[in-house]
Design an enzyme around this catalytic site. Structure first.
Site, PDB file in Angstrom:
ATOM      1  N   ASP A   1      22.864  58.426   2.910  1.00  0.00           N
ATOM      2  CA  ASP A   1      22.570  57.322   1.992  1.00  0.00           C
ATOM      3  C   ASP A   1      23.548  56.166   2.119  1.00  0.00           C
ATOM      4  O   ASP A   1      23.655  55.338   1.222  1.00  0.00           O
ATOM      5  CB  ASP A   1      22.538  57.827   0.536  1.00  0.00           C
ATOM      6  CG  ASP A   1      23.758  58.641   0.169  1.00  0.00           C
ATOM      7  OD1 ASP A   1      24.698  58.719   0.990  1.00  0.00           O
ATOM      8  OD2 ASP A   1      23.771  59.198  -0.948  1.00  0.00           O
TER       9      ASP A   1
ATOM     10  N   LYS B   1      39.123  60.784  -8.805  1.00  0.00           N
ATOM     11  CA  LYS B   1      38.986  59.435  -9.377  1.00  0.00           C
ATOM     12  C   LYS B   1      40.188  59.107 -10.251  1.00  0.00           C
ATOM     13  O   LYS B   1      40.544  59.902 -11.124  1.00  0.00           O
ATOM     14  CB  LYS B   1      37.731  59.366 -10.260  1.00  0.00           C
ATOM     15  CG  LYS B   1      36.450  59.384  -9.504  1.00  0.00           C
ATOM     16  CD  LYS B   1      35.290  59.364 -10.464  1.00  0.00           C
ATOM     17  CE  LYS B   1      34.006  59.666  -9.709  1.00  0.00           C
ATOM     18  NZ  LYS B   1      32.865  59.911 -10.595  1.00  0.00           N
TER      19      LYS B   1
ATOM     20  N   ASP C   1      26.819  52.359  -0.562  1.00  0.00           N
ATOM     21  CA  ASP C   1      26.208  53.657  -0.848  1.00  0.00           C
ATOM     22  C   ASP C   1      24.937  53.379  -1.657  1.00  0.00           C
ATOM     23  O   ASP C   1      25.016  52.823  -2.756  1.00  0.00           O
ATOM     24  CB  ASP C   1      27.222  54.495  -1.636  1.00  0.00           C
ATOM     25  CG  ASP C   1      26.660  55.843  -2.058  1.00  0.00           C
ATOM     26  OD1 ASP C   1      25.430  55.991  -2.112  1.00  0.00           O
ATOM     27  OD2 ASP C   1      27.462  56.738  -2.337  1.00  0.00           O
TER      28      ASP C   1
HETATM   29  P1  GTP Z   1      22.501  62.636  -6.070  1.00  0.00           P
HETATM   30  O1  GTP Z   1      21.807  63.873  -6.541  1.00  0.00           O
HETATM   31  O2  GTP Z   1      21.924  61.402  -6.668  1.00  0.00           O
HETATM   32  O3  GTP Z   1      23.995  62.701  -6.211  1.00  0.00           O
HETATM   33  O4  GTP Z   1      22.210  62.448  -4.498  1.00  0.00           O
HETATM   34  P2  GTP Z   1      22.349  63.470  -3.267  1.00  0.00           P
HETATM   35  O5  GTP Z   1      21.554  64.669  -3.577  1.00  0.00           O
HETATM   36  O6  GTP Z   1      21.926  62.741  -2.049  1.00  0.00           O
HETATM   37  O7  GTP Z   1      23.869  63.870  -3.214  1.00  0.00           O
HETATM   38  P3  GTP Z   1      25.111  63.134  -2.541  1.00  0.00           P
HETATM   39  O8  GTP Z   1      24.915  61.657  -2.544  1.00  0.00           O
HETATM   40  O9  GTP Z   1      26.318  63.656  -3.168  1.00  0.00           O
HETATM   41  O10 GTP Z   1      25.064  63.713  -1.059  1.00  0.00           O
HETATM   42  C1  GTP Z   1      25.664  63.081   0.038  1.00  0.00           C
HETATM   43  C2  GTP Z   1      24.783  63.327   1.266  1.00  0.00           C
HETATM   44  O11 GTP Z   1      24.690  64.716   1.542  1.00  0.00           O
HETATM   45  C3  GTP Z   1      23.359  62.843   1.065  1.00  0.00           C
HETATM   46  O12 GTP Z   1      22.942  62.249   2.266  1.00  0.00           O
HETATM   47  C4  GTP Z   1      22.569  64.106   0.767  1.00  0.00           C
HETATM   48  O13 GTP Z   1      21.224  64.048   1.243  1.00  0.00           O
HETATM   49  C5  GTP Z   1      23.345  65.168   1.513  1.00  0.00           C
HETATM   50  N1  GTP Z   1      23.349  66.467   0.858  1.00  0.00           N
HETATM   51  C6  GTP Z   1      23.835  66.767  -0.383  1.00  0.00           C
HETATM   52  N2  GTP Z   1      23.683  68.081  -0.644  1.00  0.00           N
HETATM   53  C7  GTP Z   1      23.086  68.630   0.459  1.00  0.00           C
HETATM   54  C8  GTP Z   1      22.661  69.966   0.801  1.00  0.00           C
HETATM   55  O14 GTP Z   1      22.798  70.934   0.038  1.00  0.00           O
HETATM   56  N3  GTP Z   1      22.092  70.133   2.033  1.00  0.00           N
HETATM   57  C9  GTP Z   1      21.908  69.096   2.906  1.00  0.00           C
HETATM   58  N4  GTP Z   1      21.319  69.347   4.084  1.00  0.00           N
HETATM   59  N5  GTP Z   1      22.295  67.834   2.614  1.00  0.00           N
HETATM   60  C10 GTP Z   1      22.880  67.603   1.406  1.00  0.00           C
END
Ligand code: GTP
Length: 358
Positions: free
Chosen positions: A110, A161, A222
């Site tokens: 993202d 943070k 982000d």
């Molecule tokens: P929020 O729920 O809104 O916090 O978004 P998110 O689910 O994308 O979580 P976050 O932004 O913390 O994750 C950072 C990156 O890691 C993103 O690109 C997610 O798609 C990816 N990500 C987070 N958790 C997992 C997981 O359990 N498995 C995989 N494959 N990717 C993950």
């Protein structure tokens, strides 16, 4: 050959309801799924093979990739249960083909950035690092974990943070892109949820491994929250953010099959999705409208996201808000200040209006 892992398996909760039907990296940004911008940037930086680490709505990625040719080998790894960022990297490593000392680039799915990926890999190799983090500087570091580095670029700490001004020891933050030496990935425990930020990086630092940081002052955003998602799309359309998937930046991006009345004004980096209609005297400014939406006459939409197939009645005002897929907003409603209308919701005429306005 150079390989990368793109983390795309998160639930994208902060972008709900947009992520109910579509995983965050597959949401359209400047006309194509966000993940396409990232894959094309990786390709242009010399990455030849990329593993998509999927979990939530993996089916959406699989069918898109099967139908696309992005000029790079794309392999899909799917966790049956989400393994978190570190667990996902470990699982995806089973799909890599390189040797134990080869560099592997990891991208959060993202983050929109202009970081020089090639320079990051070169720095990783020249310092013989175990991990090299891309760091960016932010004006207000209070919302982020901080990553101070030494004058040689060695990461000194991973700080939570900051709660007080004294705790703001740097303006450098983890920008969501790393280079790992493959053998370091293979030391992550297998088959269980692990957070790379909270569990892997601090442990490597405590073990005195070579964890380096490269500060890049280029574009970084982000897209995990609605207003940032809009800002990223607008920056891509206007040409303020770099992407090989945007070939001709301009005031707006209007996709095929749209019907836009001549008196409508589409401006400020707006994207209008395929098959969408915009009625007379309406203005859509700095917004993202997904495919097959219908916008009535005398509507004002600013800094907002309108979901696929959503219907916006005449004379509505929508500012800094999100309308979910297939929602119907009756004529005359006003949505402002972060309002979110759920997927398929129906609002009658004039149910939401701001009292301060005439
Ligand atoms: P929020 O729920 O809104 O916090 O978004 P998110 O689910 O994308 O979580 P976050 O932004 O913390 O994750 C950072 C990156 O890691 C993103 O690109 C997610 O798609 C990816 N990500 C987070 N958790 C997992 C997981 O359990 N498995 C995989 N494959 N990717 C993950």
């Amino acid at each position: 050959m150079r390989e990368a892992i793109l983390l795309v398996g998160g639930q994208g909760t902060r972008l709900r309801p947009l992520t109910i039907n579509t995983p965050k990296p597959m949401l359209p940004v400047a006309g194509v799924p966000f993940t396409v911008h990232q894959i094309m940037r990786a390709r242009d930086a010399g990455i030849t093979r990329i593993v998509l680490a999927t979990s939530y709505r993996a089916d959406v990625f699989a069918s898109f990739i099967a139908d696309s040719d992005l000029g790079i080998e794309v392999v899909i790894a799917t966790e049956e249960v989400p393994l978190g960022t570190g667990g996902a990297i470990r699982f995806a490593s089973g799909f890599l083909t390189g040797g134990s000392e080869d560099p592997v680039v990891i991208f959060n799915g993202d983050v929109l950035t202009g970081v020089d990926i090639d320079a990051l890999i070169t720095s990783h190799e020249s310092t013989s690092a175990d991990v090299t983090l891309y760091l960016t500087r932010v004006a207000d570091p209070r919302a982020y974990g901080l990553v101070p580095t030494s004058s040689e670029g060695r990461v000194l700490q991973f700080l939570e943070k900051p709660q007080t001004p004294e705790e703001i020891v740097t303006d450098q933050i983890n920008a969501g892109c790393y280079v790992f030496t493959r053998s370091v990935i293979d030391s992550i425990p297998e088959g269980k949820p692990v957070s790379v930020e909270r569990e892997i990086f601090p442990v490597l630092l405590a073990a005195d491994r070579a964890v380096m940081g490269v500060v890049d002052s280029g574009y970084w955003l982000d897209l995990g929250q609605p207003m940032d998602f809009v800002a990223g799309s607008v920056d891509l359309v206007l040409g303020n953010a770099p992407s090989p998937a945007v070939t001709s930046p301009g005031e707006s991006l209007i996709l095929t099959g749209t019907t836009i009345e001549a008196s409508a004004n589409i401006c400020g980096g707006t994207t209008i999705g395929k098959g969408t209609k915009v009625g007379s005297n309406s203005e859509v400014r700095a917004s993202v409208v997904f495919d097959s939406a219908s916008i009535g006459s005398n509507v004002s939409i600013t800094n907002s996201i309108i979901g696929q197939g959503a219907v916006i009645g005449d004379s509505c005002v929508i500012a800094d808000s999100v309308v979910g897929d297939f929602a119907h907003i009756g004529a005359g409603n006003e949505l402002r200040n972060g309002a979110r209308v759920w997927v398929n919701a129906e609002l009658d005429e004039l149910v939401v209006r701001f009292s301060s306005d005439k």
